[in-house]
Motif scaffolding. Sequence first.
Motif, PDB file in Angstrom:
ATOM      1  N   VAL A  27       0.858  -1.179   0.000  1.00  0.00           N
ATOM      2  CA  VAL A  27       0.000   0.000   0.000  1.00  0.00           C
ATOM      3  C   VAL A  27       0.894   1.229   0.000  1.00  0.00           C
ATOM      4  N   ALA A  28       0.645   2.164  -0.913  1.00  0.00           N
ATOM      5  CA  ALA A  28       1.400   3.409  -0.980  1.00  0.00           C
ATOM      6  C   ALA A  28       0.424   4.581  -0.967  1.00  0.00           C
ATOM      7  N   LEU A  29       0.731   5.593  -0.145  1.00  0.00           N
ATOM      8  CA  LEU A  29      -0.107   6.783  -0.033  1.00  0.00           C
ATOM      9  C   LEU A  29       0.767   8.024  -0.139  1.00  0.00           C
ATOM     10  N   GLY A  30       0.193   9.102  -0.683  1.00  0.00           N
ATOM     11  CA  GLY A  30       0.946  10.335  -0.815  1.00  0.00           C
ATOM     12  C   GLY A  30       0.048  11.555  -0.773  1.00  0.00           C
ATOM     13  N   ARG A  31       0.618  12.652  -0.275  1.00  0.00           N
ATOM     14  CA  ARG A  31      -0.092  13.937  -0.241  1.00  0.00           C
ATOM     15  C   ARG A  31       0.873  15.025  -0.687  1.00  0.00           C
ATOM     16  N   ASN A  32       0.494  15.786  -1.719  1.00  0.00           N
ATOM     17  CA  ASN A  32       1.306  16.873  -2.250  1.00  0.00           C
ATOM     18  C   ASN A  32       0.512  18.175  -2.185  1.00  0.00           C
ATOM     19  N   GLN A  33       1.103  19.179  -1.545  1.00  0.00           N
ATOM     20  CA  GLN A  33       0.460  20.490  -1.454  1.00  0.00           C
ATOM     21  C   GLN A  33       1.353  21.543  -2.098  1.00  0.00           C
ATOM     22  N   PHE A  34       0.750  22.385  -2.932  1.00  0.00           N
ATOM     23  CA  PHE A  34       1.462  23.474  -3.604  1.00  0.00           C
ATOM     24  C   PHE A  34       0.678  24.753  -3.364  1.00  0.00           C
ATOM     25  N   GLN A  35       1.349  25.772  -2.828  1.00  0.00           N
ATOM     26  CA  GLN A  35       0.663  27.006  -2.460  1.00  0.00           C
ATOM     27  C   GLN A  35       0.563  27.999  -3.611  1.00  0.00           C
ATOM     28  N   GLY A  36       1.097  27.636  -4.785  1.00  0.00           N
ATOM     29  CA  GLY A  36       1.029  28.523  -5.928  1.00  0.00           C
ATOM     30  C   GLY A  36       2.262  29.398  -6.036  1.00  0.00           C
TER      31      GLY A  36
END
Length: 709
Positions: free
Chosen positions: A226-235
Amino acid sequence: MKNIICLFLIFCSCLLRAHQLRIRIIDTATSISLPGSEIKINGIDTLPRKYVGDKQGKAIMLKEVSVAGTQATRDAQHSVHQVKILDAARIRAQGAVNLTDLLSSQMNVRLVNDNVNGANIMVQGLSGQNVKILLDGIPIIAGENNQLDLNQLGLSNAARVEFVENAMAVQYGSNATAGVINIVTKATDGNKPIEGNLSAFYETAGKYNVDGLLGIRFGDSSRLSVALGRNQFQGFSTDEKPRSKLWNPSLQYSGNLRYFKDWKKLQLKLAHNQFYENQINKGDPDPGFLYRTTNDVEFITNRFNSVLGLSGELFDKFKIDITNSYQHYSRDNHEYLVNLTDETRKELNHADTWFGSYAFRGNGNYRPQEGRLAYLAGYDINLNRSKGQHIDPQGSSMDDYGIYGGIGYQVVPSLYIQAALRWLHNSKFSADRISFLGTRLPLVPALNIKYDIVDLGSIRLAYTKSFRAPSLRELYWDFQDANHSINGNPDLKPELADNVTASLSFLWQHGNHRFGLSPMLYYNHILEKIELVDKDRTTMEPHRQYVNVAMVYQNITRFYTYGGNLGFTYSYKNIFSVRPAIGLLIRSGSNSLNTIYRTPEANATVTYNNAWSGVTGSLFYKYNGKLSRFGLNAEGQLQDRSQGDYHLLDFSLARTFATKWFVTLGVKNIAGVTEVEQTNTGNANGTDYSPKLPVAQGRQAFFRLTRQF
């Protein structure tokens, strides 16, 4: 600058905990260490090649495994196709979050960015519609403009990326004229009951990413990961506007679930991949309402694919690979009126579009162990559906069917020839004009030749004919917002292409010095090339003439791209390596009255391993020359336009600690490039209007920390 200094000090303090790792290669039959098989690793990426020892203790190079393009697992060195392997070490060294980051420094590759539709690829001068992108060998359904947004193809769970640099139309059908890119995800080796990794990534552009992988072993024959990921970009933006950004902020979630079950010499595979993105295009305060309101647009993307596969040796020397999958892609656009005084909002418009694809692929290959002949046969069925306000509210469908077969012949030990044919059928467009050998049969051929030059290298020659019908997006897509005016064209005709490539890989060693030479030539001739071209803005309504992107799909009657590149490699022991390359792309065709447009390019990768500290330093450089584009004049005729040139330069330091911790820090885009100029992009209200194209997000520092367990 303060962020860069802080990251550097943190990294340097970790050097005090330097360790070395020693590995021995064990013979699984005898459980005895092979003579001369010890490997000493001072840090991550310290070995530019992978070495072990043979039974006499002599160093030999381990070959990189290739999956894409061969229909059977073979190493890249012996593949009949030209395959480039970008492994996990390269991904970490570049700080590559997605395919955009990884491919930006590759030869024969050009990326075109859009703040809403993302990053699209161009290979050998051909746009992304002609490049097949796979995930573990399964084609990925395209996005809004019939191209995949490379920003949505994350690499947090990637073991390597395989890049086949010649046409693969026989094996993979349409959309593979310029090659195939295959993302191979990480797999636990099954030696431990539980294993995995955790990783965190930060970039000063406002990117905060976390991901992890967990693998569980059940007995000797079953594995679950199982692989999970979260990517956040503020612009990111180059100007100081109140709210809007040149690069829109986004939030991404990704997941990957895989289950393997071994049974005798066969393996059952179940997999599910899920992706979600919420991207916000923020508007600036409206002066007509005393700057108290504005309009925001949210773009919500959902993508998933479910896979059931069976592969392995069914009978003696006969292997199969069968895959059935369903893919779904949807994008919802929500426009809101925002009250800036209290941050409340009211939905004004909502439009949704979805695409679904059922894919059934299977092949079998038979190669007698002592024989010179190898046989391959397979089928490929794709059932495509779409519906939505931007395509066709009533729904549309298009199906592709293909049957292919091939024979490989080992003429002499150094010469291998492979010939293949594919019969194809499209439910909307006839393929009879292919007319194989004048028979009017819808058969596309492929011929591959590989010749080994003693132990020094190989020569590869390839020819492929391909047929590509217009996609549902190219026919019916209609996308209009504050920054875009993009239209499909129901009158499009299918493409018919010929692709020729020739490459040489030459490698020799003198003492501790290793040298390599890798020239490559390519030629593409396409009839009725389908291209997204710039509109003439005088034909648009006055209030729409200043949108950033105004394009429409058109056929180019005759289109050519040809060129090549020359690469050189030098390395000394495991300490230093340098790989420079230069190239030239030439594009021409009926759109430009056969005028020739030249685009130079160059790249270089430099790696230095410091034995004392265990640190690996890497430098990545790419020059992208002036590029010709396409547009329409006031009479609706095709004409040429151009996009400016630019340089990209990245630097990184990498280190391994206690064999389980991996640290990488660096600076991306040292040159600070953000946008490039366009020329002759059409008139707006009788004046020249040339919007700039976004290229990169300025100079940014990054830091990645990974822990294996």
